[in-house]
Design a protein around this motif. Structure first.
Motif, PDB file in Angstrom:
ATOM      1  N   CYS A 205       0.853  -1.193   0.000  1.00 37.74           N
ATOM      2  CA  CYS A 205       0.000   0.000   0.000  1.00 37.74           C
ATOM      3  C   CYS A 205       0.889   1.243   0.000  1.00 37.74           C
ATOM      4  N   LYS A 207       0.010   4.138   0.778  1.00 38.66           N
ATOM      5  CA  LYS A 207      -0.361   5.096   1.821  1.00 38.66           C
ATOM      6  C   LYS A 207       0.250   4.733   3.172  1.00 38.66           C
ATOM      7  N   CYS A 208       0.146   3.440   3.557  1.00 42.32           N
ATOM      8  CA  CYS A 208       0.612   3.079   4.899  1.00 42.32           C
ATOM      9  C   CYS A 208       1.814   2.132   4.873  1.00 42.32           C
ATOM     10  N   CYS A 222      -6.808  -1.603   0.780  1.00 44.41           N
ATOM     11  CA  CYS A 222      -5.771  -1.903   1.760  1.00 44.41           C
ATOM     12  C   CYS A 222      -6.450  -2.378   3.045  1.00 44.41           C
ATOM     13  N   CYS A 225      -5.042   0.106   6.244  1.00 46.38           N
ATOM     14  CA  CYS A 225      -5.493   1.479   6.497  1.00 46.38           C
ATOM     15  C   CYS A 225      -6.825   1.793   5.824  1.00 46.38           C
TER      16      CYS A 225
END
Ligand SMILES: [Zn+2]
Length: 231
Positions: A205, A207-208, A222, A225
């Protein structure tokens, strides 16, 4: 009414329209101001500590990160818990020199006071030229320094200096359902990779930084998150 002032003016106070009659006599003392963290604060004989254990694959043994907090303005409305010092212990000696240096610098920043949360971003964005590693649970750590930063972040969230971005119960439930559905749809799904909390074929992912993205019905979601992209 006119009042002749014959003495030197040494101070003044602006009268509040709604001031309580009994209150106007109270002198304003400098010492009633809440104490802010600063390097002149003497270290008390005991401090509240939290120890976090990490097991980075780049170190032979586990590392124990202890962060001690100081309570300022105890038992007042201004009571606050601030990080005061950090120690890192490990049987591993290969990182000893710079780890000691890092903990001393971080402790010094803590004692200076002010906003110390910037440390988290600074440490978490350190990339190991040898490539970083995945932690248990599939979270990517770009370096050991970044993992120390992640521990400080966790601690600052625990004592309320950083906002806790934990997922809501509803989001957690939806993700758990999605995951169960995904795992049921995978005929080849095996549970042999117990070191990873997410499905073995989950991808990274953006983002995280966790290997927890699954694709279902054309949407990438995901499971860590909740970040989701369809199309
Ligand atoms: Zn994510």
């Amino acid at each position: 009414m006119t009042v002749k002032i014959s003495n030197q003016i040494v101070g003044y106070r602006v009268k509040k329209a709604d001031a309580d009659a009994t209150e106007h006599q109270a002198p304003v003392h400098a010492e009633t101001k809440p104490v802010e963290m600063n390097e002149n604060i003497e270290r008390p004989d005991f401090l509240l500590g939290t120890t976090y254990k990490i097991k980075p694959p780049v170190a032979e043994h586990a590392m124990y990160i202890t962060i001690n907090d100081i309570l300022l303005n105890e038992d007042t409305d201004h009571e606050s818990r601030q990080p005061y010092e950090v120690f890192i212990n490990s049987k591993s000696m290969e990182h000893f020199q710079w780890v000691i240096a890092l903990t001393r610098v971080i402790s010094a920043v803590f004692r200076k006071g002010g906003d110390v949360t910037f440390l988290v971003e600074e440490l978490r964005s350190v990339y190991d030229p040898n490539g970083g590693y995945f932690k248990k649970g599939g979270v990517f750590m770009p370096s050991l320094v970044a993992e120390i930063g992640a521990v400080i972040e966790k601690h600052l969230k625990a004592i309320g200096l950083l906002e806790n971005d934990e997922l809501s119960e509803t989001t957690k439930r939806i993700l758990a359902e999605k995951r169960a559905e995904f795992e049921a749809s995978q005929s080849t799904a095996t549970n042999d990779d117990t070191s990873n909390d997410y499905p073995a074929n989950a991808t990274m992912c953006g983002k995280c930084n966790t290997k927890a993205v699954i694709v279902m019905d054309g949407c990438a979601t995901c499971l860590s998150c909740g970040d989701s992209k369809c199309g």
